[in-house]
Write a protein that holds these residues in place. Structure first.
Motif, PDB file in Angstrom:
ATOM      1  N   LYS A 178       5.092  15.556  18.016  1.00  0.00           N
ATOM      2  CA  LYS A 178       4.027  15.359  19.007  1.00  0.00           C
ATOM      3  C   LYS A 178       2.668  15.788  18.477  1.00  0.00           C
ATOM      4  N   VAL A 179       2.647  16.766  17.585  1.00  0.00           N
ATOM      5  CA  VAL A 179       1.388  17.119  16.924  1.00  0.00           C
ATOM      6  C   VAL A 179       0.912  15.953  16.066  1.00  0.00           C
ATOM      7  N   LEU A 180       1.839  15.345  15.337  1.00  0.00           N
ATOM      8  CA  LEU A 180       1.469  14.264  14.418  1.00  0.00           C
ATOM      9  C   LEU A 180       0.956  13.027  15.151  1.00  0.00           C
ATOM     10  N   ILE A 181       1.472  12.771  16.361  1.00  0.00           N
ATOM     11  CA  ILE A 181       1.004  11.598  17.104  1.00  0.00           C
ATOM     12  C   ILE A 181      -0.194  11.920  17.996  1.00  0.00           C
ATOM     13  N   GLY A 182      -0.584  13.203  18.022  1.00  0.00           N
ATOM     14  CA  GLY A 182      -1.760  13.587  18.800  1.00  0.00           C
ATOM     15  C   GLY A 182      -1.483  14.036  20.211  1.00  0.00           C
ATOM     16  N   ALA A 183      -0.221  14.129  20.615  1.00  0.00           N
ATOM     17  CA  ALA A 183       0.117  14.553  21.971  1.00  0.00           C
ATOM     18  C   ALA A 183      -0.006  16.066  22.145  1.00  0.00           C
ATOM     19  N   ASN A 184       0.212  16.830  21.062  1.00  0.00           N
ATOM     20  CA  ASN A 184       0.027  18.277  21.069  1.00  0.00           C
ATOM     21  C   ASN A 184      -1.130  18.625  20.138  1.00  0.00           C
ATOM     22  N   LYS A 185      -2.033  19.464  20.602  1.00  0.00           N
ATOM     23  CA  LYS A 185      -3.163  19.872  19.771  1.00  0.00           C
ATOM     24  C   LYS A 185      -2.865  21.226  19.139  1.00  0.00           C
ATOM     25  N   PRO A 186      -2.782  21.287  17.809  1.00  0.00           N
ATOM     26  CA  PRO A 186      -2.467  22.562  17.157  1.00  0.00           C
ATOM     27  C   PRO A 186      -3.652  23.527  17.216  1.00  0.00           C
ATOM     28  N   SER A 187      -3.347  24.820  17.115  1.00  0.00           N
ATOM     29  CA  SER A 187      -4.414  25.819  17.106  1.00  0.00           C
ATOM     30  C   SER A 187      -5.122  25.862  15.761  1.00  0.00           C
ATOM     31  N   THR A 188      -4.388  25.585  14.683  1.00  0.00           N
ATOM     32  CA  THR A 188      -4.987  25.515  13.348  1.00  0.00           C
ATOM     33  C   THR A 188      -4.293  24.419  12.545  1.00  0.00           C
ATOM     34  N   GLY A 189      -4.941  24.012  11.451  1.00  0.00           N
ATOM     35  CA  GLY A 189      -4.319  23.066  10.531  1.00  0.00           C
ATOM     36  C   GLY A 189      -4.961  21.695  10.554  1.00  0.00           C
ATOM     37  N   LYS A 190      -4.501  20.847   9.622  1.00  0.00           N
ATOM     38  CA  LYS A 190      -5.005  19.485   9.557  1.00  0.00           C
ATOM     39  C   LYS A 190      -3.892  18.522   9.196  1.00  0.00           C
ATOM     40  N   VAL A 191      -4.073  17.270   9.615  1.00  0.00           N
ATOM     41  CA  VAL A 191      -3.137  16.191   9.302  1.00  0.00           C
ATOM     42  C   VAL A 191      -3.954  15.009   8.803  1.00  0.00           C
ATOM     43  N   MET A 228       0.846  -1.197   0.000  1.00  0.00           N
ATOM     44  CA  MET A 228       0.000   0.000   0.000  1.00  0.00           C
ATOM     45  C   MET A 228       0.881   1.247   0.000  1.00  0.00           C
ATOM     46  N   ASN A 229       0.587   2.192  -0.872  1.00  0.00           N
ATOM     47  CA  ASN A 229       1.333   3.448  -0.912  1.00  0.00           C
ATOM     48  C   ASN A 229       0.638   4.471  -0.025  1.00  0.00           C
ATOM     49  N   ASN A 230       1.146   4.660   1.182  1.00  0.00           N
ATOM     50  CA  ASN A 230       0.542   5.580   2.138  1.00  0.00           C
ATOM     51  C   ASN A 230       0.830   7.029   1.759  1.00  0.00           C
ATOM     52  N   GLN A 231      -0.099   7.925   2.098  1.00  0.00           N
ATOM     53  CA  GLN A 231       0.040   9.343   1.800  1.00  0.00           C
ATOM     54  C   GLN A 231      -0.231  10.155   3.065  1.00  0.00           C
ATOM     55  N   LEU A 232       0.729  11.020   3.415  1.00  0.00           N
ATOM     56  CA  LEU A 232       0.561  11.926   4.551  1.00  0.00           C
ATOM     57  C   LEU A 232       0.474  13.355   4.036  1.00  0.00           C
ATOM     58  N   LEU A 233      -0.546  14.089   4.498  1.00  0.00           N
ATOM     59  CA  LEU A 233      -0.716  15.490   4.121  1.00  0.00           C
ATOM     60  C   LEU A 233      -0.827  16.328   5.389  1.00  0.00           C
ATOM     61  N   VAL A 234       0.090  17.273   5.544  1.00  0.00           N
ATOM     62  CA  VAL A 234       0.091  18.197   6.683  1.00  0.00           C
ATOM     63  C   VAL A 234      -0.135  19.601   6.133  1.00  0.00           C
ATOM     64  N   GLU A 235      -1.166  20.280   6.625  1.00  0.00           N
ATOM     65  CA  GLU A 235      -1.515  21.592   6.080  1.00  0.00           C
ATOM     66  C   GLU A 235      -1.690  22.636   7.175  1.00  0.00           C
ATOM     67  N   ASN A 236      -0.925  23.719   7.072  1.00  0.00           N
ATOM     68  CA  ASN A 236      -1.110  24.930   7.884  1.00  0.00           C
ATOM     69  C   ASN A 236      -1.186  24.666   9.381  1.00  0.00           C
ATOM     70  N   ILE A 237      -0.245  23.857   9.877  1.00  0.00           N
ATOM     71  CA  ILE A 237      -0.204  23.576  11.309  1.00  0.00           C
ATOM     72  C   ILE A 237       0.443  24.746  12.050  1.00  0.00           C
ATOM     73  N   ASN A 238      -0.288  25.263  13.042  1.00  0.00           N
ATOM     74  CA  ASN A 238       0.234  26.281  13.956  1.00  0.00           C
ATOM     75  C   ASN A 238       0.078  25.770  15.378  1.00  0.00           C
ATOM     76  N   PHE A 239       1.096  25.995  16.191  1.00  0.00           N
ATOM     77  CA  PHE A 239       1.039  25.546  17.580  1.00  0.00           C
ATOM     78  C   PHE A 239       1.717  26.590  18.463  1.00  0.00           C
ATOM     79  N   SER A 240       1.034  26.973  19.540  1.00  0.00           N
ATOM     80  CA  SER A 240       1.571  27.967  20.469  1.00  0.00           C
ATOM     81  C   SER A 240       1.617  27.394  21.874  1.00  0.00           C
ATOM     82  N   TYR A 241       2.591  27.876  22.654  1.00  0.00           N
ATOM     83  CA  TYR A 241       2.719  27.466  24.052  1.00  0.00           C
ATOM     84  C   TYR A 241       3.148  28.686  24.861  1.00  0.00           C
TER      85      TYR A 241
END
Length: 291
Positions: free
Chosen positions: A47-60, A1-14
């Motif tokens: 950590k955003v990609l594994i779900g440990a950090n929740k971004p303020s905007t964007g999608k994965v 299977m050819n997997n596809q990852l798309l990360v768009e406009n991720i912003n994260f603040s702390y």
């Protein structure tokens, strides 16, 4: 299977500080290395990609499924500081991971035996983890990351703390698991990158400054780095005028420097013909090239 990852406009603040700024990229099966200095935002992105950090905007999206909402056991993860209970055996730990990842109970033994064989853990798998060397603990870490056959494996600083022989062995493992899935590696060790991937992402101060192949990165720097031989006293003066990329000591107290030229330095120099990935990496960081 050819997997596809798309990360768009991720912003994260702390603490009101922007750690990640409009991170966007895509990749498919194989290995992609995420490069950057300590504090650049690499681990935060992982950590955003594994779900440990929740971004303020964007999608994965992984194969069109929203990883920010439900990972669905599609992800394997090996943190930089992998640790677990020292008083349980490696086998019991992998069995526990199988339960977490909902591996069918009738297939669990076969599944564990497969990763034990794949990562050469047979000699120590029945021993308590507290007795493992650093190299064996790292093998156990990568084994637990691929339990459940995830579509993507995310690894933070894979070879930190390993000796040269262990690093070589670990690179082999990464190359193998990258044949059937996406492998994202966060690292600052350029030697590792050159050996197991041609696809890189460079992050600086939370922003992507380069994404593409290692050869493209080198090509960008190749016509922008000059070289000159100077003595020690001249080097101090040049350091005040230009950005030095590399210094190499020669005979007769001379030093060869690679540098980014500017209008403040018109001394006799020539374009450098041999530009390494490390040279290109430093060049892109210093120039803050945004692509």
């Amino acid at each position: 299977m050819n997997n596809q990852l798309l990360v768009e406009n991720i912003n994260f603040s702390y603490n009101k500080k922007n750690i990640l700024k409009d991170i966007s990229f895509s990749c498919s099966n194989g290995i992609m290395s995420v490069l950057g200095a300590n504090g650049a935002g690499k681990t935060t992105l992982m950590k955003v990609l594994i779900g440990a950090n929740k971004p303020s905007t964007g999608k994965v999206l992984l194969n069109n499924e929203n990883l920010l909402r439900d990972s669905n056991n599609m992800i394997g993860y090996l943190p930089q500081n992998f640790d677990t209970y020292d008083n349980i055996t490696g086998y019991d730990f992998l069995s526990y991971v199988c339960d977490i990842k909902n591996v069918d109970s009738t297939e669990k033994k076969q599944h564990i035996d497969k990763v034990v064989e794949q990562f050469n853990l047979k000699m120590i798998i029945s021993k308590t983890i507290g007795s493992y060397s650093g190299g064996y603990k790292r093998r156990l870490g990568i084994a637990q990351a691929v339990i459940g056959n995830p579509n993507i494996v995310i690894i933070d600083e894979p070879t930190v703390g390993l000796d040269p022989e262990q690093r070589l062995e670990f690179r082999h493992y990464l190359s193998e698991i990258g044949k059937e899935r996406i492998v994202l590696i966060s690292t600052h060790i350029l030697e590792d990158v050159e050996l197991y991937t041609n696809n890189i992402l460079i992050i600086d101060q939370g922003s992507i400054i380069f994404k593409g192949s290692t050869s493209d990165a080198i090509a960008q720097a190749k016509n922008s780095i000059c070289t000159i031989n100077v003595n020690v006293d001249e080097l101090k003066l040049i350091n005040k005028k230009v950005i030095v990329i590399e210094e190499k000591r020669l005979e007769n107290n001379m030093i060869k420097i690679k540098f980014i030229p500017n209008d403040n330095f018109i001394e006799k120099s020539e374009l450098e013909k041999e530009v390494s990935l490390e040279n290109a990496y430093v060049f892109l960081q210093k120039c803050k090239t945004s692509l």
